[in-house]
Scaffold this motif. Structure first.
Motif, short mmCIF file in Angstrom:
data_model
loop_
_atom_site.label_atom_id
_atom_site.label_comp_id
_atom_site.label_asym_id
_atom_site.label_seq_id
_atom_site.Cartn_x
_atom_site.Cartn_y
_atom_site.Cartn_z
N ILE A 84 40.38 29.89 79.81
CA ILE A 84 39.13 29.51 79.14
C ILE A 84 38.18 30.70 79.10
N LYS A 85 37.98 31.32 80.24
CA LYS A 85 37.00 32.40 80.33
C LYS A 85 37.48 33.70 79.68
N ASP A 86 38.79 33.79 79.40
CA ASP A 86 39.33 34.96 78.71
C ASP A 86 39.33 34.78 77.20
N ASP A 87 39.07 33.58 76.72
CA ASP A 87 39.12 33.27 75.29
C ASP A 87 37.71 33.30 74.71
N PRO A 88 37.44 34.22 73.78
CA PRO A 88 36.08 34.33 73.22
C PRO A 88 35.59 33.06 72.53
N THR A 89 36.49 32.21 72.07
CA THR A 89 36.07 30.97 71.41
C THR A 89 35.78 29.85 72.39
N ILE A 93 31.74 27.58 76.94
CA ILE A 93 31.70 26.20 77.40
C ILE A 93 31.53 26.21 78.93
N PRO A 94 30.50 25.57 79.44
CA PRO A 94 30.33 25.55 80.89
C PRO A 94 31.49 24.82 81.57
N VAL A 95 31.98 25.42 82.64
CA VAL A 95 33.06 24.83 83.43
C VAL A 95 32.56 24.58 84.84
N VAL A 96 32.66 23.33 85.26
CA VAL A 96 32.34 22.95 86.62
C VAL A 96 33.66 22.60 87.30
N VAL A 97 34.02 23.38 88.32
CA VAL A 97 35.19 23.02 89.12
C VAL A 97 34.74 21.89 90.02
N LEU A 98 35.46 20.77 89.93
CA LEU A 98 35.18 19.58 90.73
C LEU A 98 36.49 19.24 91.43
N THR A 99 36.60 19.62 92.69
CA THR A 99 37.88 19.59 93.39
C THR A 99 37.70 19.18 94.84
N THR A 100 38.79 18.83 95.49
CA THR A 100 38.74 18.51 96.92
C THR A 100 38.87 19.78 97.76
N ARG A 102 38.19 22.99 99.75
CA ARG A 102 37.10 23.71 100.40
C ARG A 102 37.56 25.12 100.78
N ASN A 103 38.72 25.50 100.29
CA ASN A 103 39.33 26.78 100.61
C ASN A 103 38.47 27.93 100.07
N GLU A 104 38.09 28.84 100.96
CA GLU A 104 37.24 29.97 100.57
C GLU A 104 37.90 30.82 99.48
N ASP A 105 39.22 30.98 99.53
CA ASP A 105 39.92 31.75 98.50
C ASP A 105 39.76 31.08 97.13
N ASP A 106 39.85 29.75 97.08
CA ASP A 106 39.66 29.03 95.82
C ASP A 106 38.24 29.21 95.29
N ILE A 107 37.27 29.15 96.18
CA ILE A 107 35.87 29.32 95.78
C ILE A 107 35.65 30.72 95.24
N HIS A 108 36.11 31.73 95.97
CA HIS A 108 35.94 33.12 95.53
C HIS A 108 36.67 33.38 94.22
N GLN A 109 37.92 32.91 94.12
CA GLN A 109 38.69 33.13 92.91
C GLN A 109 38.03 32.45 91.71
N SER A 110 37.52 31.25 91.90
CA SER A 110 36.86 30.54 90.79
C SER A 110 35.65 31.31 90.29
N TYR A 111 34.83 31.81 91.20
CA TYR A 111 33.67 32.58 90.76
C TYR A 111 34.08 33.93 90.18
N LEU A 113 36.58 34.29 88.40
CA LEU A 113 37.02 33.92 87.05
C LEU A 113 35.87 33.40 86.19
N HIS A 114 34.65 33.50 86.71
CA HIS A 114 33.42 33.15 85.98
C HIS A 114 33.18 31.66 85.79
N VAL A 115 33.60 30.86 86.78
CA VAL A 115 33.25 29.44 86.75
C VAL A 115 31.73 29.34 86.77
N ASN A 116 31.19 28.32 86.14
CA ASN A 116 29.74 28.15 86.13
C ASN A 116 29.23 27.47 87.39
#
Length: 148
Positions: A84-89, A93-100, A102-111, A113-116
C-alpha cells in the motif's frame, strides 16, 4: 434527493481474518454518527485485489480508511502495508494497524513501513469498543482526508 442521501458515506476497509473480531468491530461501528460503509476481506491477497480494483473488485469504492490486521492468511499484513505504502495510487489512504501483536519488532516495522497508526486490540469487549469508537471519531470525524 434527501439530505441523508447527499452525504457521502465514508468507506472503512477492514482487513481481518478473525470472524469474531469482524463482528465486534462492525458492532462497535453500528451506532456511528459518521455515515459509513464497512467492507471486509479476510486475507492479504483479497485486500490487495480490492485496493487495486482487480477481478470481482473492479467496481469497488476507494476506502477512506483501512483497518489492517497483521496476522493474515495468504499474504500477511506487513506485506499488505508495504505494498500500500509503496503504491503512489494507494499510499495516501490512512492505514491503522489493529492487531493483537504487542511485539516491538511488529510495531517498529509497521512504522518503518509508514503506517499511520498502530493499535493493539483489547480482548476486553468494552475496551475494544472504546478503541474502535476512538478510531472512528479521529479518522472519520476529526481529520481531513484526501479525496483521491
Amino acid at each position: 434527493m434527501s439530505v441523508e442521501e447527499d452525504i457521502k458515506h465514508k468507506v472503512i476497509f477492514l482487513v481481518e481474518d478473525n470472524r469474531a473480531d469482524i463482528r465486534l468491530i462492525q458492532e462497535a461501528l453500528k451506532n456511528s454518527v459518521v455515515p459509513h460503509k464497512v467492507i471486509t476481506v479476510r486475507d492479504g491477497i483479497d485486500a490487495m485485489a480490492y485496493l487495486r480494483r482487480e477481478g470481482e473488485y473492479a467496481d469497488s469504492p476507494r476506502p477512506d480508511l483501512i483497518l489492517l490486521d497483521l496476522n493474515l492468511p495468504r499474504k500477511d499484513g506487513r506485506e499488505v502495508l508495504a505494498e500500500i505504502k509503496d503504491d503512489p495510487t494507494l499510499r495516501r489512504i490512512p492505514v491503522v494497524v489493529l492487531t493483537t501483536s504487542r511485539n516491538e519488532d511488529d510495531i517498529h516495522q509497521s512504522y518503518d513501513l509508514h503506517v499511520n497508526c498502530y493499535i493493539t486490540k483489547s480482548r476486553n469487549l468494552g475496551e475494544l469498543f472504546k478503541i474502535v469508537k476512538g478510531i472512528e471519531e479521529f479518522w472519520l470525524a476529526t481529520v481531513t482526508l484526501p479525496d483521491d
